[in-house]
Every structure is written in structure tokens, then in C-alpha cells.
Design a protein around this motif. Structure first.
Motif, PDB file in Angstrom:
ATOM      1  N   VAL A 143       0.068  -5.262   0.082  1.00  0.00           N
ATOM      2  CA  VAL A 143       1.390  -4.673  -0.023  1.00  0.00           C
ATOM      3  C   VAL A 143       2.539  -5.261   1.033  1.00  0.00           C
ATOM      4  CG1 VAL A 143       2.701  -2.636   0.317  1.00  0.00           C
ATOM      5  CG2 VAL A 143       0.656  -2.454  -1.009  1.00  0.00           C
ATOM      6  N   ALA A 144       1.719  -5.561   2.092  1.00  0.00           N
ATOM      7  CA  ALA A 144       2.688  -6.045   3.483  1.00  0.00           C
ATOM      8  C   ALA A 144       2.948  -7.308   2.885  1.00  0.00           C
ATOM      9  CB  ALA A 144       2.059  -5.940   4.769  1.00  0.00           C
ATOM     10  N   GLY A 145       2.144  -8.119   2.293  1.00  0.00           N
ATOM     11  CA  GLY A 145       2.222  -9.567   2.033  1.00  0.00           C
ATOM     12  C   GLY A 145       2.130 -10.526   3.161  1.00  0.00           C
ATOM     13  N   ILE A 146       1.614 -10.071   4.315  1.00  0.00           N
ATOM     14  CA  ILE A 146       1.059 -11.010   5.407  1.00  0.00           C
ATOM     15  C   ILE A 146      -0.434 -10.711   5.598  1.00  0.00           C
ATOM     16  CG2 ILE A 146       3.260 -11.067   5.972  1.00  0.00           C
ATOM     17  CD1 ILE A 146       2.682  -8.993   8.422  1.00  0.00           C
ATOM     18  N   PRO A 147      -1.273 -11.422   6.271  1.00  0.00           N
ATOM     19  CA  PRO A 147      -2.674 -11.365   6.901  1.00  0.00           C
ATOM     20  C   PRO A 147      -2.596 -10.015   7.928  1.00  0.00           C
ATOM     21  CG  PRO A 147      -1.975 -13.626   6.646  1.00  0.00           C
ATOM     22  CD  PRO A 147      -0.665 -12.866   6.786  1.00  0.00           C
ATOM     23  N   LEU A 148      -2.459  -8.735   7.303  1.00  0.00           N
ATOM     24  CA  LEU A 148      -2.227  -7.778   8.350  1.00  0.00           C
ATOM     25  C   LEU A 148      -3.545  -7.550   8.936  1.00  0.00           C
ATOM     26  CD1 LEU A 148       0.259  -6.095   8.546  1.00  0.00           C
ATOM     27  CD2 LEU A 148      -0.809  -4.228   7.069  1.00  0.00           C
TER      28      LEU A 148
END
Lengths: 278, 250
Positions: A143-148
Motif C-alpha cells: 500500500v505504501a509503495g516503498i520497502p517499508l
């Protein structure tokens, strides 16, 4: 190899060496020796590359593309997983090393006498829970679209903080997360992060195979004394749960097994051999 | 674009990506910011190999960019050694980029109301020269692509051209405070990408002809206060100094 095994001593040696390497690699890089470089997110030894599969997976997922560097770098960790089981966690991970220190301190302080042994239902629940948590984490990263998840990958944070400490003589805020985890480790049940939440460990354990190295009772000389159960840091029953995804091949149970002195009873095997009826 | 459209446009964007600030650059070879945030796994290897300690790990004040690599040009600029793109494991820094002149980390732009050379020319054109004889040209002299990326017009006015790599050496060395030259990171000039952080980077790009209309009264006042007839300045040395040299008279 009957007789008292010394797996724990070797394991401590490897763990200490890996822990020292976190500080030595940046120091070598400052001296412009670039043979080995990287952190536990991603490391190069000579021309061999290795990267944390969950980190690469997230990068591939959020960018919707895979390049040759990403594909090559996960080969070694996954092969290690397939052949040797979840040895990363118990033999190399710096966070696991620290937590073992924490549980040692806890035992010295009398906070906890031994590791809890869980019932089969509880073990099943744990396994399901950690997979569900991993899926939720991955969905969150999607959902965040980054490697969270790299923000909560304990071994990566520890090694990158070691790098920043050696190179710039300060640490960044990420270390607060590790300190919070260590404090929580004193409060909650032992290895709660490794057992339930750690995205790196959970994702790696998905690649654990039946044919790889795993724990097995190979002979009938087992006296069912239960000392392996008490020694297991993951709260498993080594006699039956050798191929469980939670087992990280630390070998503590082999060390404490009293029957191993007389005849080899509990050992690491690979492949589907020695199917001893229990 | 109306304000409502702007807000709507901003809300449609992923708030985790695209956070720009002046003089805060991605390492050389970085792909566009949005893609970079997707690809960067915060492994810190670019930080590790950087021999100049230019690439730093972003801290908490960089919000979700925490852990990603940054070059803070006003602290330590990038010296374009091109080591970091070759070690990136995910291609967030383009590993095929070998030539330093092809790097585009951003573009420099000069604030003409602060730059000493511009102030000097302005003063000269106005007819007065009292206390303004201060020519600096540090940016021109320190640029790794002198006369390509930065040119002198009328032999005095530094002008950025489109060959600027955005390495930030000029920013690091600029003697004025605040810096009169700064780097607009790549992507910050792109309205679609930068959203609220959009900034027109080419404000005075290749336009230096008219020396009229510069402002910056504070800077002029500051320079007016510099006076050679006052008391002798005190310097601190970590060794012993003598006031007199044998055989010399003042």
C-alpha cells in the motif's frame, strides 16, 4: 558421531565472528579494502552477491520490475535456506545473538527459569500467526509503495547502524527501534520478535524444505526425558517438530540430549532418510 | 491550475514518495525520486563505499525517507567518483552509469541578490565602489567542469549551463551565509513529481545579462560594515606567534 556435541560452541563462534564483521567491514572499507562490502540488507564477497530476499521482494513488488542484480542477489540466501534450513537466524543474525544475551541475563536475574514449551495447538497458532503477520506487513508495504519492512528489519538496522557508527561516529534514529525491541524482550515472552514478527526470518523460513538440513530423532534410544524441549529457544518439541518452519537449526537440543552420549539419537539430517517410527 | 485542483492533485499522490528540499540530493545515478523510493532497500552500501563521506543516511527528520542515502550539498558535496552506482543491489542507482559528466543530481542556481560577484557588478553599474570591491568566483573555480557547467559572463557573472551535474561542490565551497548558490534536486523542478515541493529551478538559468534590479540590502549592509581602518583582527593559532620578525620593521 556419538558423544557430547559442541554445536553451541561453534555457533557462538560464528555469531561472534558475524557480529564483529559488522564493525570490521566498514573499517576495511574506510581503508579502501573493498573485497567484502555491504550490510545485512545486501552484501558482496568478492563477486558473489547476496541480499535479504524480503528486501529485494519488496523492491521488486513496489517497482513492479525485476532486474538482473536483484534476481542474482537472492540466489545465495535461498540456496542456503533450501540446503541448510533457517540457519541465518540462529547462526548469523546479530539481533538473535543480542536476544540470546538478553535471555541469558533474564535467567541470571531469575526472571524466567526456562523457555516455555508450547502445546501443539499453540505452536500451530504461532505458525499461522506469523504467516498472517508477514502477509499483513507485505500488504502494508504494498500500500505504501516503498520497502517499508526494511524499517523494521532488525539485522539490517543493526548492521547499518554499525556502519554509520564506524564511519560517521554517530547513530541515526533507527537504533531506537532496536532498543525498544530489546526492552520489550525483557517484558514479553522470549524471542517474541524472532518468533512472531521478524519479516526477514519469516520470509526466509518459507524456503525451508523437507529435504534440507533439519532436526530428526534417528534412533529408538530416546528416553523421552524432555531436556531438548526445555532447551529449545523457540518453544518447540525437537523430537517431533524438527521440520517445523519455526525451527532454526540452532542445535541447542542436540547439545543437551543425554542420550546422544551413548548412541546418536537426535541429529541434523538432510533428505528424507531415517524415517524412524516414533 | 486552480488551488482546488492543486490540492486534489497533491492528495492523489503517494505521500510517502517525493519529498524534496534544496541542497539535499540523491547520490549520483539515482533514478527518479518516486522510483528510487520504491527500489531503495536502505542497505547503506552507497554510504559505505563513499570515500568522501558525502553520502549520508537520512535520519528521522526526513520522515519515511529515513535510512535512504542522501548527499547534503552544503555539508559535503559529491565529488563524482562514481563508486556508489556500481554497488547498488537493486538498481536504484543506475549501475551502468560510469561517466561523471552524465550525472544529473540536480541543477545549481545562483541567488543573484546574495552572490558577491553579482552584488559587485550591481554596485559598479550604480556608480559607487565604496567598500564593495569583493569578487569571489569560488563557484567558478571549484566546479569540476569549469567553463562547461558554469561560465563567466562579462568575466564576472557566473552562469549555470545545462551541463551542470548538480554535484554541489560550489555549494559546499560558497563563502556567503546563507549560501548564494544552491542545488535544486532533480525532480524538484518537475511539477508532476514534486507536487507541493515543486520549484522552478531555471529561474535565472542562462540569464545574466541585465545587471539591473538586484536586491539584497542586507548583504550590502553587511559588506558595508567591513572596514579596513578599524582595529586589528585577532586570529587564533595553535602554535606560538611572534609579533616581530628579526630584521624587519613595520
Amino acid at each position: 558421531m556419538a558423544g557430547q556435541s559442541k554445536i553451541k560452541r561453534y555457533r557462538r563462534l560464528v555469531q561472534a565472528a558475524v557480529f564483529m564483521m559488522m564493525f570490521i567491514i566498514p573499517a576495511l572499507n574506510i581503508l579502501e579494502i573493498y573485497f567484502i562490502k555491504g550490510t545485512f540488507y545486501s552484501i558482496d564477497v568478492g563477486n558473489a552477491v547476496a541480499a535479504d530476499p524480503i528486501a529485494v521482494f519488496q523492491a521488486a513488488m513496489s517497482s513492479k520490475s525485476v532486474n538482473i542484480y536483484m534476481a542474482l542477489s537472492v540466489v545465495i540466501p535461498i540456496l542456503l535456506m533450501l540446503f541448510a534450513g533457517r540457519v541465518w537466524c540462529s547462526w548469523m543474525c546479530p539481533y538473535h545473538f543480542i536476544v540470546e544475551g538478553v535471555s541469558f541475563v533474564k535467567r541470571k536475574l531469575g526472571m524466567k527459569k526456562s523457555f516455555p514449551v508450547h502445546t501443539p495447538e499453540k505452536k500451530r497458532r504461532t505458525e499461522t500467526a506469523r504467516l498472517i503477520i508477514l502477509v499483513c506487513f507485505i500488504a502494508l508495504a504494498g500500500v505504501a509503495g516503498i520497502p517499508l519492512l526494511n524499517l523494521i528489519s532488525a539485522p539490517g538496522i543493526i548492521s547499518s547502524q554499525a556502519l554509520v557508527l564506524v564511519k560517521f561516529h554517530y547513530v541515526t534514529f533507527e537504533l531506537v527501534f532496536i532498543i525498544a525491541l530489546i526492552i520489550a524482550e525483557f517484558v514479553f515472552f522470549p524471542f517474541f520478535w524472532c518468533r512472531l514478527f521478524c519479516p526477514t526470518g519469516t520470509f526466509l523460513s518459507l524456503f525451508k524444505s523437507e529435504r534440507g538440513m533439519h532436526l530428526k530423532r534417528v534412533s529408538s534410544s530416546c528416553s523421552m526425558c524432555g531436556s531438548c524441549k526445555r532447551a529449545c529457544p523457540m518453544g518447540l518439541d525437537p523430537v517431533t517438530d524438527g521440520s517445523s518452519l519455526l525451527c532454526h537449526n540452532c542445535g541447542d537440543c542436540i547439545d543437551v540430549c543425554p542420550d546422544n552420549k551413548k548412541q546418536e539419537t537426535l541429529r541434523f539430517i538432510s533428505g528424507r532418510q531415517h524415517n524412524f517410527p516414533s | 491550475m486552480s488551488l482546488r485542483e492543486k490540492v486534489k492533485n497533491h492528495l492523489n499522490k503517494n505521500p510517502f514518495k517525493g519529498y524534496f528540499r534544496r541542497n539535499r540530493l540523491r547520490p549520483p545515478g539515482a533514478v527518479m525520486e518516486e522510483k528510487f523510493m520504491e527500489l531503495c532497500i536502505r542497505c547503506a552500501r552507497c554510504i559505505e563505499v563513499c570515500p568522501y563521506e558525502s553520502v549520508k543516511r537520512a535520519d528521522l527528520f526526513d520522515r519515511l525517507q529515513i535510512g535512504t542515502p542522501y548527499v547534503y550539498a552544503d555539508e559535503r558535496a559529491c565529488y563524482l567518483c562514481m563508486l556508489c552506482p556500481s554497488v547498488c543491489p537493486t538498481g536504484a542507482l543506475d549501475p551502468n552509469l560510469k561517466e561523471p559528466e552524465k550525472v544529473r543530481m540536480g541543477i545549481a542556481y545562483i541567488e543573484q541578490d546574495k552572490c558577491l560577484n553579482y552584488l559587485y557588478v550591481k554596485d559598479e553599474n550604480a556608480g559607487g565602489t565604496q567598500g564593495f570591491a569583493m569578487i569571489c568566483s569560488t563557484c567558478y573555480n571549484t566546479c569540476p567542469y569549469t567553463d562547461e557547467a558554469i561560465k563567466m559572463e562579462q568575466f564576472l557573472l557566473p552562469v549555470i549551463t545545462d551541463k551542470c551535474t548538480g554535484c554541489g561542490i560550489c555549494v559546499e565551497k560558497c563563502p556567503t551565509d546563507p549560501k548564494s548558490i544552491s542545488i535544486i534536486p532533480a525532480g524538484m523542478g518537475n511539477e508532476d513529481l514534486a507536487g507541493l515541493y515543486y520549484q522552478r529551478s531555471r529561474k535565472n538559468f542562462k540569464k545574466a545579462g541585465d545587471a539591473e534590479g538586484y536586491s539584497g540590502d542586507d548583504a550590502i549592509k553587511k559588506k558595508m560594515s567591513i572596514d579596513a581602518s578599524g582595529s586589528k583582527p585577532e586570529f587564533k593559532f595553535d602554535y606560538e606567534t611572534t609579533d616581530k620578525i628579526d630584521g624587519w620593521t613595520e
